[in-house]
Motif scaffolding. Structure first.
Motif: not given
Length: 232
Positions: A100-112
Motif C-alpha cells: 500500500i505504501h509503495e503504491a502511494a509512492k508511485i500513485q498507483a491505485k489500490v484494489l481491495l
C-alpha cells in the motif's frame, strides 16, 4: 510469482520478511498502475491505523457481525499470527502494508481484493461440521503434546510450491468446509476482482499480492482451468 497478460500475481507469507522485500522490489521495479491486496475495507483500515479508537469501536461492530464464536475465531487467528510474527520479527500483514505504501509512492491505485471477513466467517460457521470441529480440537491437542506429522520450514521465507500444495490438500481432505470457505470461495471472489480490473484496464499493469495458498487457485480460475463459481 506468476506473470499473466497484464497481471503479476505474487504469493506471500503474511509473516515473512522475504515477502516484504519481494513485494517492495516488484512494485518499485515494475511501477504498476494498480496494486491489489488480499484485504477488505475493514482490514485495510485496521492495518493502516492499528492504534486508533476507531479500531476499538469497529471491534464491537465486528462482534455483532460475526457472532461470539466467529469473533473468538478471528481473535485466535490474529493471536497466532502475532506470536509467529514476533518469532521472526515481522508484523503480520507487513507485506500488504508495504504494498500500500509503495503504491502511494508511485500513485498507483489500490484494489481491495478480498471478501468482507464477516461474510467469510459467517459462512464458515454455517458450513462447519461437528466432525471437523472434533478434528480441529484433536489436532490442537496433538500439536500441544508433539504428536503427529511435523513439517519444518523457515517462517521468514515463503514455503516452497510443493509444500504449499501439500498443506492445501491436507486442509481440503481433513477440513473440507474450511477449504471450501476460506480458500476456494475466496479464490473465486479475488479472481473475479482481478479479472474485472484486467479486462477494464488491459493496457495497465496490475500487481496483485495474495497469500501463497491462494496463488495457484486464483491463477487456475483466471486461465479457465477451474470452473469454480460462487455458490451465493
Amino acid at each position: 510469482m506468476i506473470e499473466y497478460k497484464n497481471l503479476i500475481l505474487i504469493g506471500t507469507s503474511h509473516i515473512s520478511s522475504e515477502s516484504v522485500a519481494l513485494v517492495k522490489k516488484i512494485i518499485q521495479e515494475k511501477r504498476p498502475g494498480f496494486v491489489g491486496v488480499e484485504l477488505d475495507k475493514g482490514r485495510f483500515q485496521g492495518l493502516l491505523h492499528p492504534e486508533t479508537k476507531q479500531k476499538k469501536r469497529m471491534s464491537l461492530k465486528e462482534l455483532k457481525k460475526l457472532g461470539p464464536s466467529g469473533f473468538l475465531f478471528v481473535l485466535f487467528g490474529v493471536w497466532i499470527e502475532e506470536k509467529l510474527g514476533k518469532m521472526v520479527e515481522t508484523k503480520p500483514g507487513a507485506e500488504m502494508k508495504i504494498a500500500i505504501h509503495e503504491a502511494a509512492k508511485i500513485q498507483a491505485k489500490v484494489l481491495l481484493l478480498d471478501q468482507e471477513i464477516s461474510i467469510t466467517i459467517r459462512r464458515l460457521f454455517k458450513t462447519l461440521t461437528y466432525k471437523e470441529k472434533f478434528r480441529f480440537a484433536f489436532d490442537i491437542f496433538k500439536g500441544l503434546f508433539g504428536f503427529g506429522e511435523k513439517i519444518a520450514f523457515d517462517l521468514r521465507k515463503v514455503p516452497k510450491e510443493e509444500l504449499i500444495n501439500k498443506l492445501v490438500e491436507q486442509v481440503k481432505d481433513r477440513y473440507p468446509s474450511v477449504y471450501k470457505v476460506l480458500i476456494e470461495e475466496r479464490n473465486v471472489f479475488m479472481a473475479k476482482r482481478i479479472q474485472h480490473a484486467m479486462n477494464k484496464y488491459p493496457d495497465t499493469l496490475i500487481v496483485a499480492i495474495v497469500g501463497a495458498g491462494h496463488k495457484k487457485g486464483i491463477y487456475d480460475i483466471l486461465t479457465n482451468v477451474s470452473s469454480s463459481s460462487l455458490p451465493y
